[in-house]
Design an enzyme around this catalytic site. Structure first.
Site, PDB file in Angstrom:
ATOM      1  N   TYR A 158     -25.666  -7.403  -5.478  1.00 54.49           N
ATOM      2  CA  TYR A 158     -24.542  -7.156  -6.521  1.00 54.49           C
ATOM      3  C   TYR A 158     -24.949  -5.904  -7.168  1.00 54.49           C
ATOM      4  O   TYR A 158     -24.066  -5.069  -7.693  1.00 54.49           O
ATOM      5  CB  TYR A 158     -24.219  -8.315  -7.558  1.00 54.49           C
ATOM      6  CG  TYR A 158     -22.943  -8.489  -8.223  1.00 54.49           C
ATOM      7  CD1 TYR A 158     -21.705  -8.444  -7.306  1.00 54.49           C
ATOM      8  CD2 TYR A 158     -22.748  -8.295  -9.359  1.00 54.49           C
ATOM      9  CE1 TYR A 158     -20.465  -8.440  -8.009  1.00 54.49           C
ATOM     10  CE2 TYR A 158     -21.433  -8.338 -10.164  1.00 54.49           C
ATOM     11  CZ  TYR A 158     -20.262  -8.376  -9.383  1.00 54.49           C
ATOM     12  OH  TYR A 158     -19.116  -8.421  -9.859  1.00 54.49           O
ATOM     13  N   LYS A 165     -20.683  -4.458 -14.684  1.00 57.24           N
ATOM     14  CA  LYS A 165     -20.043  -5.951 -15.483  1.00 57.24           C
ATOM     15  C   LYS A 165     -20.889  -6.016 -16.856  1.00 57.24           C
ATOM     16  O   LYS A 165     -20.042  -6.600 -17.787  1.00 57.24           O
ATOM     17  CB  LYS A 165     -20.331  -6.920 -14.482  1.00 57.24           C
ATOM     18  CG  LYS A 165     -19.324  -7.201 -13.377  1.00 57.24           C
ATOM     19  CD  LYS A 165     -17.832  -7.083 -13.724  1.00 57.24           C
ATOM     20  CE  LYS A 165     -16.932  -7.101 -12.325  1.00 57.24           C
ATOM     21  NZ  LYS A 165     -15.531  -6.754 -12.564  1.00 57.24           N
TER      22      LYS A 165
HETATM   23  P1  NAD Z   1      -9.573  -7.367  -5.075  1.00 60.59           P
HETATM   24  O1  NAD Z   1     -10.069  -6.328  -3.964  1.00 60.59           O
HETATM   25  O2  NAD Z   1      -8.152  -8.131  -4.544  1.00 60.59           O
HETATM   26  O3  NAD Z   1      -9.046  -6.675  -6.321  1.00 60.59           O
HETATM   27  C1  NAD Z   1      -9.519  -5.401  -6.886  1.00 60.59           C
HETATM   28  C2  NAD Z   1      -8.582  -4.635  -7.042  1.00 60.59           C
HETATM   29  O4  NAD Z   1      -9.173  -3.440  -7.849  1.00 60.59           O
HETATM   30  C3  NAD Z   1      -7.671  -4.151  -5.956  1.00 60.59           C
HETATM   31  O5  NAD Z   1      -6.266  -4.211  -6.509  1.00 60.59           O
HETATM   32  C4  NAD Z   1      -7.817  -2.405  -6.062  1.00 60.59           C
HETATM   33  O6  NAD Z   1      -6.742  -1.671  -5.935  1.00 60.59           O
HETATM   34  C5  NAD Z   1      -8.418  -2.241  -7.731  1.00 60.59           C
HETATM   35  N1  NAD Z   1      -9.104  -0.960  -7.962  1.00 60.59           N
HETATM   36  C6  NAD Z   1     -10.169  -0.388  -7.388  1.00 60.59           C
HETATM   37  N2  NAD Z   1     -10.657   0.734  -7.644  1.00 60.59           N
HETATM   38  C7  NAD Z   1      -9.463   1.039  -8.407  1.00 60.59           C
HETATM   39  C8  NAD Z   1      -9.079   2.464  -8.926  1.00 60.59           C
HETATM   40  N3  NAD Z   1      -9.777   3.620  -9.120  1.00 60.59           N
HETATM   41  N4  NAD Z   1      -7.819   2.393  -9.865  1.00 60.59           N
HETATM   42  C9  NAD Z   1      -6.869   1.219  -9.944  1.00 60.59           C
HETATM   43  N5  NAD Z   1      -7.281   0.213  -9.230  1.00 60.59           N
HETATM   44  C10 NAD Z   1      -8.243  -0.043  -8.543  1.00 60.59           C
HETATM   45  O7  NAD Z   1     -10.528  -8.338  -5.284  1.00 60.59           O
HETATM   46  P2  NAD Z   1     -10.726  -9.377  -6.681  1.00 60.59           P
HETATM   47  O8  NAD Z   1     -11.794 -10.284  -6.444  1.00 60.59           O
HETATM   48  O9  NAD Z   1      -9.440  -9.959  -7.121  1.00 60.59           O
HETATM   49  O10 NAD Z   1     -11.150  -8.533  -8.023  1.00 60.59           O
HETATM   50  C11 NAD Z   1     -10.545  -8.429  -9.137  1.00 60.59           C
HETATM   51  C12 NAD Z   1     -11.514  -8.552 -10.337  1.00 60.59           C
HETATM   52  O11 NAD Z   1     -12.271  -9.897 -10.269  1.00 60.59           O
HETATM   53  C13 NAD Z   1     -12.658  -7.336 -10.393  1.00 60.59           C
HETATM   54  O12 NAD Z   1     -12.871  -6.979 -11.464  1.00 60.59           O
HETATM   55  C14 NAD Z   1     -13.777  -8.395  -9.544  1.00 60.59           C
HETATM   56  O13 NAD Z   1     -15.183  -7.764 -10.052  1.00 60.59           O
HETATM   57  C15 NAD Z   1     -13.832  -9.521 -10.230  1.00 60.59           C
HETATM   58  N6  NAD Z   1     -14.482 -10.589  -9.989  1.00 60.59           N
HETATM   59  C16 NAD Z   1     -14.347 -11.062  -8.658  1.00 60.59           C
HETATM   60  C17 NAD Z   1     -14.985 -12.070  -8.023  1.00 60.59           C
HETATM   61  C18 NAD Z   1     -14.782 -12.459  -6.475  1.00 60.59           C
HETATM   62  O14 NAD Z   1     -15.998 -13.183  -6.090  1.00 60.59           O
HETATM   63  N7  NAD Z   1     -13.910 -12.174  -6.055  1.00 60.59           N
HETATM   64  C19 NAD Z   1     -15.677 -13.091  -9.038  1.00 60.59           C
HETATM   65  C20 NAD Z   1     -15.715 -12.647 -10.254  1.00 60.59           C
HETATM   66  C21 NAD Z   1     -15.019 -11.525 -10.776  1.00 60.59           C
END
Ligand code: NAD
Length: 258
Positions: A158, A165
């Protein structure tokens, strides 16, 4: 009878890429709870897919382009949202990015460029957006962002995203302190691992899930739909006393020692 939890609340959702996105699960729940929604998408590449999803859920919801690395797009987003809503009540910031090569191997090998990019997109973007939109929260409101336990503990691969984060979570506290007097709350929701496009960027993500269920107090992994519940809570008037906090939606995994 009690009205819907988020009736008449205007909430902007950022971070939908596809139907597996955590932001999408949250949007579905927000709609069900009566909120008026607006969405952003990252760029032309995402436009059609996001538009199709939104059309099926909330055809009246506007869709704005916003790549958070562009000052121009951030400024025009603020203008578009202001034209649409004279008052807004909620913001869902559910986006992050780090280069794939930084999400594998040793953190020690992190490049300057990779470090800064992860910080810019995954942490600074919350500040940049809040800065431009907070004046629209005329009745107070709630801002939430998505974080992960890798900010507090070492999670293999990570790496640079864990550090971003940590920065995001600290930003939540500083923003909450600044905006508290205006009745604007800022919180983070720490989700457990969920198979999304972003998650796939982390090397050996599937291996990380192995054995996690047995180590989780609830003995299961938490799907995006269950992250939506706490998101709704934080965005609603049920949480008017909660700000600057990190709420875990991970089945209790984070409380465990060994
Ligand atoms: P996802 O890939 O579906 O969503 C990530 C989003 O970030 C996408 O919509 C993408 O377009 C956007 N993004 C990336 N670069 C960008 C930019 N320059 N401008 C605008 N948008 C941008 O994945 P997700 O897992 O739904 O991620 C959403 C959030 O949840 C993130 O912050 C991720 O770190 C967090 N998160 C995810 C998990 C997991 O295991 N999936 C766990 C905890 C937290």
């Amino acid at each position: 009878m009690m009205g819907k939890l988020l009736a008449d609340k205007n909430i902007l959702v950022m971070g939908v890429a596809n139907k597996r996105s955590i932001a999408w699960a949250i949007a579905v729940a927000l709609k069900e709870a009566g909120a008026n929604l607006a969405f952003t998408y990252q760029g032309e590449r995402f436009k059609d897919k996001v538009a199709k999803l939104v059309e099926g859920l909330a055809p009246e919801a506007p869709l704005f382009p916003c790549d958070v690395s562009s000052e121009t797009e951030l400024n025009s987003l603020a203008e578009s949202v202001g034209n649409r809503w004279s008052t807004m009540h909620g913001l869902v910031h559910s986006l992050a990015f780090a280069k794939r090569e930084e999400l594998t191997g040793m953190f020690t090998d992190t490049s300057r460029e990779g470090f800064l990019l992860a910080q810019e997109i995954s942490a600074y973007s919350l500040v940049a957006i809040t800065q431009r939109l907070h004046h629209l929260f005329k009745e107070g409101g709630s801002i939430i962002t998505l974080t992960f336990l890798g900010s507090q503990r070492v999670v293999p691969n990570y790496n640079v995203m864990g550090v971003a984060k940590a920065s995001l979570e600290a930003s939540v506290r500083y923003l909450a302190s600044d905006l508290g007097p205006k009745g604007i709350r800022v919180n983070a929701l720490s989700a457990g691992p969920i198979k999304t496009v972003s998650a796939k960027g982390v090397s050996d993500f599937n291996r990380m899930l192995d054995g996690m269920e047995e180590k989780t107090p609830l003995r299961r992994l938490v799907p995006a739909e269950e992250v939506a519940g706490p998101a709704l809570f934080l965005l609603s008037d049920l949480a008017t006393a909660v700000t600057g906090d990190i709420l875990y939606a991970d089945g209790g995994y984070h409380i465990m020692g060994v």
